[in-house]
Write an enzyme that holds these catalytic residues in place. Sequence first.
Site, mmCIF file in Angstrom:
data_model
loop_
_atom_site.group_PDB
_atom_site.id
_atom_site.type_symbol
_atom_site.label_atom_id
_atom_site.label_comp_id
_atom_site.label_asym_id
_atom_site.label_seq_id
_atom_site.Cartn_x
_atom_site.Cartn_y
_atom_site.Cartn_z
ATOM 1 N N GLU A 70 1.364 1.950 15.276
ATOM 2 C CA GLU A 70 2.304 2.714 16.316
ATOM 3 C C GLU A 70 1.466 4.422 16.791
ATOM 4 O O GLU A 70 1.365 4.781 17.733
ATOM 5 C CB GLU A 70 3.259 2.611 16.295
ATOM 6 N N GLU B 203 0.059 -9.473 -4.494
ATOM 7 C CA GLU B 203 0.441 -7.995 -5.160
ATOM 8 C C GLU B 203 0.670 -7.651 -6.302
ATOM 9 O O GLU B 203 0.731 -7.072 -6.756
ATOM 10 C CB GLU B 203 2.031 -8.322 -4.242
#
Length: 609
Positions: A81, A112
Site C-alpha cells: 500500500e 515458519e
Amino acid sequence: MDHLLTEARNPASANLDRMTAVELVRLTNAEDAKVPVAVAAVAEPIARGIDLIANRLGTGGRLIYVGAGTSGRLGVLDAAECPPTFNTSPGQVIGIIAGGLTALTSAIEGAEDNPVAGASDLERIQVAANDVVVGIATSGRTPYVIGALEHARSVGAATIGLTCVADSDLQPFVDIQIAPLVGPEVLTGSTRLKAGTATKLVLNTLSTGAMVRLGKAFGNLMVDLRATNMKLRARTNRIVRQLIGLDVKTADELLARCDGELKTAIVVGRTGLSPTQARERLAAVGGRVADAFDAPLLRYPDWRLGLDGGGSHTVALLADATGRVLGRGVAGPSNWQATGSAQALANVDEAIDRAFTATGQSRGIVGAGVLGIAGAGRPGEQAIIEKWATEKRLADTIRVVGDIGLPIALLPDHWGVAVVAGTGSCVWAQAPDGRSARAGGWGPLLGDEGSGYALALNGLRFIARQADRREPSSSLTDRILTRMGLREPTQIIAAVNSGEWGRARLAGLAEDVIRSADEGDVAASAIVEQQLDELSECMIAAVRSLALPTDNLPLALAGGLLVQSPSYRDRFIKNLQRRRLHCTPVLAISEPAEGAIRLACQLAGSATS
C-alpha cells in the site's frame, strides 16, 4: 507453546459451537472492542518505532516487514500500500513472507519453522545497517522471524518486534518491542482474529506515522501519492482545488505543468514560484509542504561549512570565503558507528542549524562544505552521508571525510600526522604526495589505545583487582569512587551496567587517572604509560607505512584528552622522543572543524587566510 497467551482458551467462548449467529456476532464484536485498547496501551513503543523508521527512511534506508502466515500477509499488504499512498520509491518498503509469494494465497507447511530461511531471505535482499526490519510474530516465537531478526542485527540494521505476548522470544533480537496484549481468541489459537487485527492497526500506524513525519502529508491530506488510476488522479485534482481554489480544468493544467507532482503543484499554486523553484524549496525543507510556503530558498555562495562530528559532540562552523568564522553550532555526538546513522545525522543537522542561528541569518545553501564524521572513513558510509547532505541541500558542493583527517589540514604544508585522543583514539598520517595511512581507531572493544575510555577502563579494572587483593593500595581507588559517587568497589558493577555511566561519561574518569599519575601514584602512572606506549606504537606504524621522516615530522594533536591535559600531552611527546621520533611543529588543535573549513575553501577553489 502451552503457556502462550495466544494459545489460551477464552472462557467467554467456551460454548461457541452452541451459540446462535447473533450471539456469536455479539461475542466476537465484544472481543474485537478490546483490540484498540490493547494497541493504545503500547502507544509509546509504537511512537518510538515511528521515529526510528522515519529516521532510517530519511537517510536512504528501507523498511522491511518479515513474518509467516497471517503476520507475513499483513506485512506484505502494508508494504504494497505504500507506493500508491505515499509515492515511496521501489524497494523502499518491502514485505517478506515465509514460503515466498505462494504463501500469500496458500499455506506453505513448515515455512515458519525455518530460521535459516528467514536469514537467507534477508540476505537475498542485502539487508544493510541503514535499514529497519520489523519482525511480526503474534506468538512471539516464530523461528523464521527470529532467524531474520538475528541476521538483521548481525549487519547492524535496526529491529522492531511486533507480537501479542509479553516477554516474547523475539525480545533479545529487537531494539523496540511492540506487544499489544489482546488476550485469548474467540476461536482458540486463531490469531487471524484479534491478534491479526491488532497487527494491522499497529502496522497502519507505523507506516502512516513515519510517512507523515517524512513530509508526505499536509494537514490530513496525502500530498505525496502516486496518481496511478482514475480515483487517485481525481483525488490529486480535488486536493489542488481545495487548497488553492481552482476549478477542475485549471487544477489539471497546474498539475500537468508540475509533471503531475502534487506537492510541487501546491507550492506553485500558493507561492507563484516556478515548478523548478518550488522543487528546490521543498528540497530545502525536507519535502514538508507547510514549511515550503514560508521558507525562502536562501543561498550563501561565498560561505563555507565545516563540521567535526565526534564521539562526544558535533561542531559546525560557517565561514566566509577567506575562512573567517561567522558562526558556530554544537550538538550531540555523531560518531557513525557508535551513535547510529539516524541519530548521527540528526545531530549533524542540529549543529548546522545552531551555526546559522549564531550568524543571525536564516538557514540556506552554502557554496561548499566538508563534513568530517567519526566512524565514516570508508567510501560506503561517506556515500550515504553525501546523499543525505545533497538531499538536505547543505551546499552546492559537498564532501564527506573521516574526522581524523581534519587536523592535518591545519598543519603548515597539509601533511604529517594527526593523533586524536578523546573519548576514543585514532592516528592518521598523510605524506606530501597525498598518500595516507591510519592506525588504531578500532573502537572501544578492539582498540582506542591511549583514549579517555581506555584509561578509565584500565583504572576501573585496577580497582577491581585491588578489591580482590591482587594489587597494592592506591590513591586512584578513592579518587575514582569519589568521582562516581560510590562508597565501595563492588558498586561499580551496577553503575557501569545500568546505563547511567555510558562510554563518554566513563571516559571523563581519565582525568582522575592522569591526576593520580601526576601525583606519583605508581598504579596510575603504569596505566598512563602503558596506554601512551600503545598510542605511540600506532603512530610509529602509520609513519613507517608511508616512510615519513622521523625528524621534523609535523604533528597535529586533537581530542579532549590531548588538547585539554597538558600533562598527558607532554607525556606523549616524551614517549615519542624516547622512541626517536622528533616532531615539529606540534600543534594542539582545539577546533578540528577549522580543518574542515580549510578543506571546504580548497574544495571551492578559494584561498584561506
